[in-house]
Design a protein around this motif. Structure first.
Motif, PDB file in Angstrom:
ATOM      1  N   ARG A   1       0.839  -1.205   0.000  1.00  0.00           N
ATOM      2  CA  ARG A   1       0.000   0.000   0.000  1.00  0.00           C
ATOM      3  C   ARG A   1       0.871   1.250   0.000  1.00  0.00           C
ATOM      4  O   ARG A   1       1.869   1.339   0.728  1.00  0.00           O
ATOM      5  CB  ARG A   1      -0.931  -0.010   1.213  1.00  0.00           C
ATOM      6  CG  ARG A   1      -1.981   1.102   1.196  1.00  0.00           C
ATOM      7  CD  ARG A   1      -3.036   0.876   2.271  1.00  0.00           C
ATOM      8  NE  ARG A   1      -3.978   1.968   2.344  1.00  0.00           N
ATOM      9  CZ  ARG A   1      -5.014   2.129   1.522  1.00  0.00           C
ATOM     10  NH1 ARG A   1      -5.225   1.247   0.562  1.00  0.00           N
ATOM     11  NH2 ARG A   1      -5.846   3.141   1.661  1.00  0.00           N
ATOM     12  N   THR A   2       0.487   2.236  -0.808  1.00  0.00           N
ATOM     13  CA  THR A   2       1.332   3.422  -0.982  1.00  0.00           C
ATOM     14  C   THR A   2       1.131   4.472   0.100  1.00  0.00           C
ATOM     15  O   THR A   2       2.043   5.230   0.399  1.00  0.00           O
ATOM     16  CB  THR A   2       1.067   4.076  -2.357  1.00  0.00           C
ATOM     17  OG1 THR A   2      -0.343   4.376  -2.476  1.00  0.00           O
ATOM     18  CG2 THR A   2       1.467   3.132  -3.480  1.00  0.00           C
ATOM     19  N   GLN A   3      -0.053   4.531   0.715  1.00  0.00           N
ATOM     20  CA  GLN A   3      -0.297   5.493   1.795  1.00  0.00           C
ATOM     21  C   GLN A   3       0.143   4.912   3.135  1.00  0.00           C
ATOM     22  O   GLN A   3       0.040   3.710   3.355  1.00  0.00           O
ATOM     23  CB  GLN A   3      -1.790   5.873   1.887  1.00  0.00           C
ATOM     24  CG  GLN A   3      -2.354   6.481   0.623  1.00  0.00           C
ATOM     25  CD  GLN A   3      -3.135   5.475  -0.191  1.00  0.00           C
ATOM     26  OE1 GLN A   3      -2.678   4.368  -0.417  1.00  0.00           O
ATOM     27  NE2 GLN A   3      -4.321   5.873  -0.619  1.00  0.00           N
ATOM     28  N   ASN A   4       0.610   5.786   4.015  1.00  0.00           N
ATOM     29  CA  ASN A   4       0.951   5.352   5.375  1.00  0.00           C
ATOM     30  C   ASN A   4      -0.264   5.541   6.284  1.00  0.00           C
ATOM     31  O   ASN A   4      -0.294   6.405   7.153  1.00  0.00           O
ATOM     32  CB  ASN A   4       2.139   6.151   5.905  1.00  0.00           C
ATOM     33  CG  ASN A   4       3.419   5.825   5.180  1.00  0.00           C
ATOM     34  OD1 ASN A   4       3.652   4.683   4.797  1.00  0.00           O
ATOM     35  ND2 ASN A   4       4.258   6.828   4.959  1.00  0.00           N
ATOM     36  N   ASP A   5      -1.272   4.708   6.073  1.00  0.00           N
ATOM     37  CA  ASP A   5      -2.522   4.841   6.809  1.00  0.00           C
ATOM     38  C   ASP A   5      -2.814   3.573   7.606  1.00  0.00           C
ATOM     39  O   ASP A   5      -1.962   2.695   7.742  1.00  0.00           O
ATOM     40  CB  ASP A   5      -3.677   5.178   5.861  1.00  0.00           C
ATOM     41  CG  ASP A   5      -3.860   4.132   4.756  1.00  0.00           C
ATOM     42  OD1 ASP A   5      -3.210   3.057   4.823  1.00  0.00           O
ATOM     43  OD2 ASP A   5      -4.646   4.382   3.821  1.00  0.00           O
ATOM     44  N   GLY A   6      -4.019   3.489   8.150  1.00  0.00           N
ATOM     45  CA  GLY A   6      -4.385   2.353   8.968  1.00  0.00           C
ATOM     46  C   GLY A   6      -4.345   1.029   8.219  1.00  0.00           C
ATOM     47  O   GLY A   6      -3.948   0.005   8.777  1.00  0.00           O
ATOM     48  N   LYS A   7      -4.757   1.032   6.965  1.00  0.00           N
ATOM     49  CA  LYS A   7      -4.716  -0.193   6.173  1.00  0.00           C
ATOM     50  C   LYS A   7      -3.277  -0.652   5.931  1.00  0.00           C
ATOM     51  O   LYS A   7      -2.976  -1.852   5.959  1.00  0.00           O
ATOM     52  CB  LYS A   7      -5.451   0.016   4.849  1.00  0.00           C
ATOM     53  CG  LYS A   7      -6.952   0.212   5.008  1.00  0.00           C
ATOM     54  CD  LYS A   7      -7.627   0.456   3.665  1.00  0.00           C
ATOM     55  CE  LYS A   7      -9.130   0.666   3.847  1.00  0.00           C
ATOM     56  NZ  LYS A   7      -9.808   0.970   2.542  1.00  0.00           N
ATOM     57  N   ALA A   8      -2.390   0.311   5.697  1.00  0.00           N
ATOM     58  CA  ALA A   8      -0.978  -0.021   5.523  1.00  0.00           C
ATOM     59  C   ALA A   8      -0.403  -0.595   6.810  1.00  0.00           C
ATOM     60  O   ALA A   8       0.396  -1.546   6.790  1.00  0.00           O
ATOM     61  CB  ALA A   8      -0.201   1.220   5.095  1.00  0.00           C
TER      62      ALA A   8
END
Length: 257
Positions: A218-225
């Protein structure tokens, strides 16, 4: 590299960076100044809250926070007067200003007075076997933290994983408090929560290194990542997955990996 080679590589980097030399360049040095449990908790929580931007400035301003509280954070929280809160009016770190700082002190008193302290609040979310229990705890903590009247602007300084945030700063604080580190870096003063529940404090450095190693798509540093990265790190060490934060962060910051 194969999965086994990546694990061996990361284990080597954990050994390299998870040692007392790490402390002198990291905000974790602030809670290390104290010996009383509540002082360590409050110093750690406040320091982690402002842990974004230039590391030297973070450490400088975290020291200033402690100075403004007379270097007795728990005593200050539990016995402050209105005049004491006025002393905080000169404080600012990026978008975290004196109004935020004053509310944090007020809320911390409420937590220690009415909720049995920080550890007890986070422990409440651990009463199930969900692998995401710690992130649920953070979300529930935010509700407790903002149960007093407050400015809406202050809410942005506590992330909510249930809103798909990676909650990097709180996950870092929890690593400091919970991880049983026999190398002397993480403090490990909370015994009621298992280190196996911890999540990596995902930021731009650890995220970029994880992607280069194929641990994160995943490219974003978010909760899913964060969930994706956690799933890989828990395979490498189910009991202490967050130790790999030292490897990922060290590779990114100190080695430019």
């Amino acid at each position: 590299m194969t999965a086994n080679e990546i694990k061996s590589f990361l284990d080597e980097k954990v050994e390299l960076y998870n040692n007392p030399n790490f402390i002198e360049s990291d905000p974790i040095q602030i809670p290390h100044l104290f010996s009383q449990k509540e002082d360590i908790e409050i110093a750690g929580f406040l320091s982690a809250t402002i842990a974004w931007g230039n590391r030297k400035m973070i450490i400088k301003n975290a020291h200033r926070m402690m100075d403004l509280m007379g270097n007795t954070p728990y005593d200050f929280v539990m016995s402050y007067t209105e005049n004491d809160l006025e002393r905080l009016e000169s404080f600012v770190h990026r978008t975290y200003n004196c109004l935020d700082f004053q509310y944090f002190i007020t809320s911390l008193r409420n937590i220690y007075t009415n909720h049995n302290g920080l550890e007890a609040v986070f422990y409440k979310g651990q009463l199930n076997n969900d692998s995401r229990a710690m992130q649920t705890s953070i979300s529930e903590f935010k509700k407790v933290f903002f149960e007093l009247p407050h400015l809406t602007r202050t809410e942005k300084h506590i992330s909510d994983p249930m809103s798909n945030s990676a909650a990097k700063r709180i996950n870092m604080f929890l690593r400091w408090m919970i991880r049983q580190d026999y190398k002397g870096v993480d403090l490990g003063i909370w015994k009621s929560i298992s280190p196996s529940r911890l999540s990596c404090p995902l930021d731009v450095h650890s995220g970029n290194v994880a992607r280069k190693l194929g641990l994160l798509q995943r490219t974003q540093n978010d909760g899913k990542a964060l969930f994706e990265l956690d799933s890989k790190l828990r395979i490498y060490d189910p009991k202490d997955p967050v130790k790999y934060d030292f490897a990922l962060f060290g590779l990114g910051v100190f080695e430019g990996f």
